[in-house]
Design an enzyme around this catalytic site. Structure first.
Site, PDB file in Angstrom:
ATOM      1  N   LYS A 120      18.383  -3.121 111.446  1.00 15.70           N
ATOM      2  CA  LYS A 120      19.863  -3.059 111.529  1.00 15.70           C
ATOM      3  C   LYS A 120      20.420  -2.617 110.185  1.00 15.70           C
ATOM      4  O   LYS A 120      21.278  -1.730 110.117  1.00 15.70           O
ATOM      5  CB  LYS A 120      20.429  -4.434 111.872  1.00 15.70           C
ATOM      6  CG  LYS A 120      21.922  -4.590 111.625  1.00 15.70           C
ATOM      7  CD  LYS A 120      22.472  -5.954 111.953  1.00 15.70           C
ATOM      8  CE  LYS A 120      22.358  -6.948 110.858  1.00 15.70           C
ATOM      9  NZ  LYS A 120      23.395  -6.914 109.825  1.00 15.70           N
ATOM     10  N   ASN A 121      19.920  -3.205 109.113  1.00 14.58           N
ATOM     11  CA  ASN A 121      20.509  -2.947 107.800  1.00 14.58           C
ATOM     12  C   ASN A 121      20.087  -1.627 107.187  1.00 14.58           C
ATOM     13  O   ASN A 121      20.664  -1.219 106.172  1.00 14.58           O
ATOM     14  CB  ASN A 121      20.230  -4.128 106.863  1.00 14.58           C
ATOM     15  CG  ASN A 121      20.991  -5.377 107.300  1.00 14.58           C
ATOM     16  OD1 ASN A 121      21.877  -5.295 108.151  1.00 14.58           O
ATOM     17  ND2 ASN A 121      20.632  -6.512 106.745  1.00 14.58           N
ATOM     18  N   CYS A 157      33.443 -13.305 105.530  1.00 15.16           N
ATOM     19  CA  CYS A 157      32.910 -13.864 106.785  1.00 15.16           C
ATOM     20  C   CYS A 157      32.468 -15.291 106.455  1.00 15.16           C
ATOM     21  O   CYS A 157      32.656 -15.775 105.351  1.00 15.16           O
ATOM     22  CB  CYS A 157      31.757 -13.019 107.288  1.00 15.16           C
ATOM     23  SG  CYS A 157      30.403 -12.948 106.139  1.00 15.16           S
ATOM     24  N   ARG A 183      32.499 -11.883 100.346  1.00 17.00           N
ATOM     25  CA  ARG A 183      32.028 -10.495 100.512  1.00 17.00           C
ATOM     26  C   ARG A 183      32.943  -9.489  99.790  1.00 17.00           C
ATOM     27  O   ARG A 183      33.505  -8.580 100.399  1.00 17.00           O
ATOM     28  CB  ARG A 183      31.908 -10.146 101.990  1.00 17.00           C
ATOM     29  CG  ARG A 183      31.193 -11.167 102.857  1.00 17.00           C
ATOM     30  CD  ARG A 183      29.741 -11.392 102.503  1.00 17.00           C
ATOM     31  NE  ARG A 183      28.875 -10.272 102.724  1.00 17.00           N
ATOM     32  CZ  ARG A 183      28.271  -9.988 103.877  1.00 17.00           C
ATOM     33  NH1 ARG A 183      28.523 -10.732 104.914  1.00 17.00           N
ATOM     34  NH2 ARG A 183      27.459  -8.960 103.983  1.00 17.00           N
ATOM     35  N   ASP A 185      18.654 -13.484 103.982  1.00 14.82           N
ATOM     36  CA  ASP A 185      18.769 -13.346 105.445  1.00 14.82           C
ATOM     37  C   ASP A 185      17.685 -14.108 106.188  1.00 14.82           C
ATOM     38  O   ASP A 185      17.734 -14.176 107.422  1.00 14.82           O
ATOM     39  CB  ASP A 185      18.717 -11.862 105.859  1.00 14.82           C
ATOM     40  CG  ASP A 185      19.922 -11.122 105.343  1.00 14.82           C
ATOM     41  OD1 ASP A 185      19.905  -9.878 105.353  1.00 14.82           O
ATOM     42  OD2 ASP A 185      20.881 -11.769 104.892  1.00 14.82           O
ATOM     43  N   ARG A 207      24.281  -9.376 117.406  1.00 11.86           N
ATOM     44  CA  ARG A 207      24.612  -8.418 116.335  1.00 11.86           C
ATOM     45  C   ARG A 207      23.338  -7.897 115.671  1.00 11.86           C
ATOM     46  O   ARG A 207      23.290  -6.757 115.210  1.00 11.86           O
ATOM     47  CB  ARG A 207      25.506  -9.082 115.281  1.00 11.86           C
ATOM     48  CG  ARG A 207      26.921  -9.379 115.714  1.00 11.86           C
ATOM     49  CD  ARG A 207      27.770  -9.781 114.516  1.00 11.86           C
ATOM     50  NE  ARG A 207      27.484  -8.902 113.417  1.00 11.86           N
ATOM     51  CZ  ARG A 207      27.357  -9.314 112.141  1.00 11.86           C
ATOM     52  NH1 ARG A 207      27.508 -10.575 111.833  1.00 11.86           N
ATOM     53  NH2 ARG A 207      27.098  -8.466 111.186  1.00 11.86           N
TER      54      ARG A 207
HETATM   55  C1  EPZ Z   1      23.666  -6.559 102.774  1.00 10.62           C
HETATM   56  O1  EPZ Z   1      25.016  -6.994 102.687  1.00 10.62           O
HETATM   57  C2  EPZ Z   1      23.181  -6.964 104.165  1.00 10.62           C
HETATM   58  N1  EPZ Z   1      24.017  -6.343 105.186  1.00 10.62           N
HETATM   59  C3  EPZ Z   1      23.253  -8.489 104.318  1.00 10.62           C
HETATM   60  O2  EPZ Z   1      22.672  -8.807 105.581  1.00 10.62           O
HETATM   61  C4  EPZ Z   1      22.403  -9.134 103.223  1.00 10.62           C
HETATM   62  O3  EPZ Z   1      22.502 -10.529 103.321  1.00 10.62           O
HETATM   63  C5  EPZ Z   1      22.912  -8.671 101.845  1.00 10.62           C
HETATM   64  O4  EPZ Z   1      22.863  -7.225 101.785  1.00 10.62           O
HETATM   65  C6  EPZ Z   1      22.068  -9.234 100.710  1.00 10.62           C
HETATM   66  O5  EPZ Z   1      20.747  -8.839 100.879  1.00 10.62           O
HETATM   67  C7  EPZ Z   1      23.823  -5.034 105.481  1.00 10.62           C
HETATM   68  O6  EPZ Z   1      23.012  -4.354 104.896  1.00 10.62           O
HETATM   69  C8  EPZ Z   1      24.673  -4.483 106.595  1.00 10.62           C
HETATM   70  P1  EPZ Z   1      25.475  -7.406  98.797  1.00 10.62           P
HETATM   71  P2  EPZ Z   1      25.918  -6.512 101.420  1.00 10.62           P
HETATM   72  O7  EPZ Z   1      26.538  -6.477  98.394  1.00 10.62           O
HETATM   73  O8  EPZ Z   1      25.469  -5.234 100.920  1.00 10.62           O
HETATM   74  C9  EPZ Z   1      28.129  -9.833  95.765  1.00 10.62           C
HETATM   75  C10 EPZ Z   1      22.519  -9.861 107.662  1.00 10.62           C
HETATM   76  O9  EPZ Z   1      22.394 -11.050 107.988  1.00 10.62           O
HETATM   77  N2  EPZ Z   1      28.945  -8.635  95.694  1.00 10.62           N
HETATM   78  O10 EPZ Z   1      24.067  -7.074  98.467  1.00 10.62           O
HETATM   79  O11 EPZ Z   1      27.339  -6.657 101.835  1.00 10.62           O
HETATM   80  C11 EPZ Z   1      28.191 -10.508  97.128  1.00 10.62           C
HETATM   81  O12 EPZ Z   1      29.327 -11.364  97.204  1.00 10.62           O
HETATM   82  C12 EPZ Z   1      23.491  -9.462 106.571  1.00 10.62           C
HETATM   83  O13 EPZ Z   1      21.878  -8.904 108.180  1.00 10.62           O
HETATM   84  C13 EPZ Z   1      29.974  -8.586  94.743  1.00 10.62           C
HETATM   85  O14 EPZ Z   1      30.213  -9.524  94.001  1.00 10.62           O
HETATM   86  O15 EPZ Z   1      25.583  -7.659 100.376  1.00 10.62           O
HETATM   87  C14 EPZ Z   1      26.881 -11.262  97.175  1.00 10.62           C
HETATM   88  O16 EPZ Z   1      27.036 -12.456  96.441  1.00 10.62           O
HETATM   89  C15 EPZ Z   1      24.269 -10.665 106.015  1.00 10.62           C
HETATM   90  N3  EPZ Z   1      30.731  -7.455  94.690  1.00 10.62           N
HETATM   91  C16 EPZ Z   1      25.917 -10.356  96.417  1.00 10.62           C
HETATM   92  O17 EPZ Z   1      26.743  -9.473  95.647  1.00 10.62           O
HETATM   93  C17 EPZ Z   1      30.503  -6.372  95.498  1.00 10.62           C
HETATM   94  O18 EPZ Z   1      31.226  -5.364  95.364  1.00 10.62           O
HETATM   95  C18 EPZ Z   1      25.019  -9.521  97.305  1.00 10.62           C
HETATM   96  O19 EPZ Z   1      25.845  -8.864  98.243  1.00 10.62           O
HETATM   97  C19 EPZ Z   1      29.456  -6.454  96.439  1.00 10.62           C
HETATM   98  C20 EPZ Z   1      28.685  -7.585  96.519  1.00 10.62           C
END
Ligand code: EPZ
Length: 438
Positions: free
Chosen positions: A22-23, A115, A120, A306, A398
């Site tokens: 998915k990701n 969420c 996020r 995850d 999802r």
């Molecule tokens: C991706 O989300 C995945 N989703 C998530 O999977 C996964 O948990 C996450 O990466 C971490 O591995 C998809 O790929 C669609 P991040 P993403 O930006 O990219 C902070 C699932 O269950 N952050 O890597 O949105 C954020 O708050 C889902 O399949 C900032 O501070 O996650 C978090 O603490 C859930 N500023 C950390 O970074 C930003 O601009 C990692 O988030 C962006 C992120």
């Protein structure tokens, strides 16, 4: 509303084919916006999030066809404005910004909401776009990015909690058509980022180092259409591996990528579970009493956030104390009270959950709150004595392709029913639980 009914106690036995990631699919579908030529993506899992992303591409003007596991996209002429409500509904849709900015030099999308697992934010995405020369405005819930010309540069993309997966993907997709070279420092190393880069390279992009913390991108004039098969879903693989251990069964994962789940296999081995790798297959079998393990979630290749909830469900069965610390998201413990309803002994202490394992679980009604918490409840339901009802399973749809079908094939006593009398799948829930299943 659909719900799952699980009678626990059956060990999972047999083979399960892992679906496409998915990701990986979500950013790759977004990347098809970078060319006016036809792209064919194979290995597409049947998930609501994927259908949602396909709809988003259509609202932007792309022609999209989804036919049994293959998506064909041709974004001949697209507009830079994403439909407010459709985009807001799925966090992953934020990754259309990079390609819109890269190709049209403009993007207007609704601010992705938070969420249940966390706020996020997208500050790092916007930092990357600004660094490339984009003007960013926030207006009436929209994020508007504009750039007459994107100029390559060096961008540090590390945030408070480390790297950002979709942030790295977004900036990479904006940079492939920028002028000059872009270096992304502290890039996310997740396999899904590498898979996106592999697809972009097939489209004619010049990218080196994807999958490492430093990605170098040399902008090109134009990208062409390409064909690609997405990588297997490492979190689905992790989920079935953990479920096999939790139910004391023996399961072989087919079409998996063992290298992508090393952190999971390592912890399972520490927990006294044998994990035998042979090519793309991994066979999981408990070697005896489960041993408690303690982990902290980290960016790849560390233990993935995850799979945290699923591991916690397993640890409820390991006699002793396990400490599970969530370092990526600020509130990813919604499964804890629901596991408690099934009889698990878990105490929250700040960013850690302290699991006292070894207590028998009893079936009950529990409610899904998010995608991975739902998977943890399914695992616990298959372990618990008597019947567990899991409602709001749209969360599960999802990210898990036909999970009840795959589990039934492995011997689980699991049924998917509807609480709506008009639905052919209608099956009244036990009166004691009827009040819960809306
Ligand atoms: C991706 O989300 C995945 N989703 C998530 O999977 C996964 O948990 C996450 O990466 C971490 O591995 C998809 O790929 C669609 P991040 P993403 O930006 O990219 C902070 C699932 O269950 N952050 O890597 O949105 C954020 O708050 C889902 O399949 C900032 O501070 O996650 C978090 O603490 C859930 N500023 C950390 O970074 C930003 O601009 C990692 O988030 C962006 C992120």
């Amino acid at each position: 509303m659909d719900y799952l009914e699980i009678k626990g106690g059956n060990p999972l036995k047999g083979e399960v084919r892992i679906s496409g990631s998915k990701n990986a699919v979500l950013p790759i579908l977004a990347a098809t916006l970078l060319t006016d030529e036809r792209c064919v993506i194979r290995g597409i899992p049947d998930l609501s999030d994927v259908k949602h992303m396909a709809k988003i591409l259509q609202t932007l003007g792309a022609e999209v066809e989804l036919e049994s596991g293959t998506i064909t996209v041709q974004a001949k002429s697209i507009n830079p404005f994403g439909d407010y409500d459709i985009i807001r509904k799925m966090r992953g849709s934020v990754c259309i910004m990079g390609p819109l900015l890269g190709r049209l030099h403009e993007a207007k999308v609704s601010m992705p909401g938070g969420c249940v697992i966390g706020a996020r934010p997208i500050n790092l995405h916007l930092w990357g776009f600004k660094s490339l020369g984009a003007q960013i405005d926030l207006k009436e819930g929209y994020v508007i990015a504009k750039a007459p010309q994107l100029e390559g540069c060096s961008i540090f993309m590390g945030g408070r909690n480390g790297s950002t997966v979709l942030g790295t993907a977004n900036v990479m997709m904006a940079a492939v058509l920028a002028k000059g070279q872009t270096v992304i420092e502290y890039a996310a190393c997740e396999p899904e980022v590498k898979d996106l880069a592999d697809f972009l390279i097939k489209m004619g992009a010049d990218i080196k180092g994807a999958g490492s913390p430093t990605i170098r991108i040399r902008g090109v004039e134009k990208l062409h259409g390409a064909e690609h098969t997405v990588i297997p879903d490492r979190i689905e693989a992790a989920t079935y591996a953990i479920a096999a251990a939790a139910t004391d069964g023996e399961v072989t994962l087919l079409n998996s990528e063992p290298n992508h789940i090393q952190a999971i296999l390592h912890q399972l081995r520490q927990a006294n579970v044998s994990c035998t790798v042979s090519g793309k297959e991994v066979t999981i079998k408990r070697k005896g009493e489960l041993r408690p393990v303690s982990i902290a979630t980290q960016p790849y290749p560390g233990f993935p956030t995850d799979a945290q909830a699923q591991l916690m469900a397993l640890m409820t069965q390991a006699r002793g104390i396990s400490i599970i610390t969530e370092r990526i998201f600020e509130s990813r413990f919604m499964h804890v009270p629901e596991l408690g309803r099934l009889g698990a002994h878990i105490e929250l202490e700040g960013v850690s959950a302290i699991v006292e394992g070894g207590f028998e679980l009893q079936g009950a009604h529990v409610m899904s709150s998010d995608l991975r918490a739902s998977a943890a409840l399914v695992i616990a339901g298959m372990v618990a004595k008597s019947t567990t009802i899991i409602s709001r399973i749209y969360h599960l749809d999802r990210g898990y392709e036909k999970m009840d079908v795959k589990l039934r094939k492995l011997g689980a006593d699991i049924g998917r029913w509807s609480s709506e009398p008009s639905n052919p799948n209608y099956r009244p829930v036990p009166p004691s639980l009827a009040q819960f299943v809306e």
